[in-house]
Design an enzyme around this catalytic site. Structure first.
Site, PDB file in Angstrom:
ATOM      1  N   LYS A  71      17.028   2.526   1.548  1.00 19.27           N
ATOM      2  CA  LYS A  71      17.749   2.322   2.808  1.00 19.27           C
ATOM      3  C   LYS A  71      18.859   1.309   2.532  1.00 19.27           C
ATOM      4  CE  LYS A  71      14.817   1.771   6.391  1.00 19.27           C
ATOM      5  NZ  LYS A  71      14.074   0.906   7.365  1.00 19.27           N
ATOM      6  N   LYS A  90       0.811  -1.193   0.000  1.00 20.89           N
ATOM      7  CA  LYS A  90       0.000   0.000   0.000  1.00 20.89           C
ATOM      8  C   LYS A  90       0.861   1.266   0.000  1.00 20.89           C
ATOM      9  CE  LYS A  90      -3.466  -1.986   3.123  1.00 20.89           C
ATOM     10  NZ  LYS A  90      -4.066  -1.779   4.478  1.00 20.89           N
ATOM     11  N   GLY A  91       2.107   1.121   0.432  1.00 22.22           N
ATOM     12  CA  GLY A  91       2.938   2.279   0.775  1.00 22.22           C
ATOM     13  C   GLY A  91       3.148   3.315  -0.314  1.00 22.22           C
ATOM     14  N   GLU A 106       7.795   2.271  -6.088  1.00 25.79           N
ATOM     15  CA  GLU A 106       7.922   1.743  -4.718  1.00 25.79           C
ATOM     16  C   GLU A 106       8.080   2.882  -3.712  1.00 25.79           C
ATOM     17  OE1 GLU A 106       7.603  -0.251  -2.521  1.00 25.79           O
ATOM     18  OE2 GLU A 106       8.427  -2.238  -2.851  1.00 25.79           O
ATOM     19  N   ARG A 125       0.226   6.663   7.986  1.00 27.68           N
ATOM     20  CA  ARG A 125       0.318   6.836   6.528  1.00 27.68           C
ATOM     21  C   ARG A 125      -0.069   8.252   6.113  1.00 27.68           C
ATOM     22  NH1 ARG A 125       0.959   1.748   4.071  1.00 27.68           N
ATOM     23  NH2 ARG A 125      -0.173   0.040   5.042  1.00 27.68           N
ATOM     24  N   ASP A 184       3.644   3.165   6.554  1.00 28.77           N
ATOM     25  CA  ASP A 184       2.953   2.904   7.819  1.00 28.77           C
ATOM     26  C   ASP A 184       3.843   2.239   8.858  1.00 28.77           C
ATOM     27  OD1 ASP A 184       3.099   0.334   6.483  1.00 28.77           O
ATOM     28  OD2 ASP A 184       1.710  -0.375   8.012  1.00 28.77           O
ATOM     29  N   VAL A 193      10.965   4.369   8.954  1.00 25.55           N
ATOM     30  CA  VAL A 193      10.308   5.625   8.577  1.00 25.55           C
ATOM     31  C   VAL A 193       8.823   5.437   8.316  1.00 25.55           C
ATOM     32  CG1 VAL A 193      12.427   6.694   7.705  1.00 25.55           C
ATOM     33  CG2 VAL A 193      10.982   5.393   6.129  1.00 25.55           C
TER      34      VAL A 193
HETATM   35  P1  5GP Z   1      12.395  -5.102   1.645  1.00 24.68           P
HETATM   36  O1  5GP Z   1      11.847  -6.347   1.022  1.00 24.68           O
HETATM   37  O2  5GP Z   1      13.202  -4.247   0.689  1.00 24.68           O
HETATM   38  O3  5GP Z   1      13.144  -5.378   2.921  1.00 24.68           O
HETATM   39  O4  5GP Z   1      11.189  -4.283   2.172  1.00 24.68           O
HETATM   40  C1  5GP Z   1      10.381  -3.616   1.351  1.00 24.68           C
HETATM   41  C2  5GP Z   1       9.090  -3.231   2.033  1.00 24.68           C
HETATM   42  O5  5GP Z   1       9.162  -3.255   3.469  1.00 24.68           O
HETATM   43  C3  5GP Z   1       8.797  -1.808   1.660  1.00 24.68           C
HETATM   44  O6  5GP Z   1       8.141  -1.735   0.421  1.00 24.68           O
HETATM   45  C4  5GP Z   1       7.963  -1.356   2.834  1.00 24.68           C
HETATM   46  O7  5GP Z   1       6.638  -1.749   2.622  1.00 24.68           O
HETATM   47  C5  5GP Z   1       8.552  -2.111   4.014  1.00 24.68           C
HETATM   48  N1  5GP Z   1       9.559  -1.284   4.699  1.00 24.68           N
HETATM   49  C6  5GP Z   1      10.903  -1.416   4.677  1.00 24.68           C
HETATM   50  N2  5GP Z   1      11.514  -0.478   5.415  1.00 24.68           N
HETATM   51  C7  5GP Z   1      10.505   0.308   5.890  1.00 24.68           C
HETATM   52  C8  5GP Z   1      10.474   1.482   6.721  1.00 24.68           C
HETATM   53  O8  5GP Z   1      11.474   2.053   7.180  1.00 24.68           O
HETATM   54  N3  5GP Z   1       9.237   1.986   6.997  1.00 24.68           N
HETATM   55  C9  5GP Z   1       8.092   1.424   6.525  1.00 24.68           C
HETATM   56  N4  5GP Z   1       6.937   2.006   6.856  1.00 24.68           N
HETATM   57  N5  5GP Z   1       8.087   0.328   5.736  1.00 24.68           N
HETATM   58  C10 5GP Z   1       9.282  -0.220   5.434  1.00 24.68           C
HETATM   59 MG    MG Z   2       6.444  -1.145  -0.320  1.00 22.15          MG
END
Ligand code: 5GP
Ligand code: MG
Length: 177
Positions: free
Chosen positions: A131, A43-44, A99, A165, A159, A153
């Site tokens: 990140k 949803k982000g 994304e 959000r 969220d 964040v």
């Molecule tokens: P990844 O698979 O790259 O570890 O994570 C991707 C997803 O995790 C992102 O699209 C997001 O939905 C969630 N996510 C990762 N880091 C953060 C963060 O710092 N804050 C939030 N709200 N979601 C995060």
């Molecule tokens: Mg995401």
């Protein structure tokens, strides 16, 4: 119930607006004649996508996809699944994935592989935030807004347990203890 977490502003709505404008200009330059398909990752990305698309004054289409990662809390488990798929074919299309944040990279690498198998003409990634300190799989981000520190964040669509959000700024949550 516990206390509310403390939020600190990391990126103001003005900074975000300026970054979205820059991204839109770069995307317009590359895609204005391509009738691209923009796929938002739910949803982000919804707020980012809405602001970005308002600045793209050329023909494009919009799709959404939703992934689940069976993670507990804030940690991605690495087992990714598509829980809401695409409603239109992407074969031969110029696809741009939108994304909110690339963290470990596990979700987006899964998604890129998944979409690549459907044979789009091209496939690129636009992420509002990155990140890189937590990366487990290398990810190429073609259009990036901000690099963020290793903090959780929220805001501007992102969220924490479905909360925050709505915030216009991107904030980080102060860890307790
Ligand atoms: P990844 O698979 O790259 O570890 O994570 C991707 C997803 O995790 C992102 O699209 C997001 O939905 C969630 N996510 C990762 N880091 C953060 C963060 O710092 N804050 C939030 N709200 N979601 C995060
Ligand atoms: Mg995401």
């Amino acid at each position: 119930m516990g206390s509310q977490p403390k939020l600190h502003i990391l990126l103001t709505s003005e900074q975000i607006e300026a970054a979205v404008k820059k991204l839109a200009a770069a995307i317009r330059k590359d895609y204005q004649d391509k009738h691209p398909l923009l796929i938002g990752v739910l949803k982000g990305s919804f707020m980012f996508m809405a602001d970005l698309i308002r600045l793209l004054d050329f023909p494009l289409e919009v799709e959404f996809i939703r992934l689940s990662s069976y993670g507990r809390g804030r940690e991605s488990s690495g087992k990714i699944k598509v829980v809401q798929g695409l409603r239109s074919p992407i074969k031969g299309r110029d696809v741009l994935v939108i994304e909110d944040i690339v963290d470990t990279g596990l979700s987006i690498s899964f998604l890129i592989d998944y979409l690549q198998k459907k044979k789009p003409a091209s496939l690129k990634l636009c992420a509002l935030t990155d990140k890189p300190s937590r990366r487990q799989i290398p990810v190429t981000i073609d259009y990036l807004g901000f690099t963020v520190p290793n903090k959780f964040v929220v805001g501007y669509g992102l969220d924490w347990d479905e909360k925050f959000r709505y915030l216009p700024d991107i904030c980080f949550i102060e860890e307790e203890g």
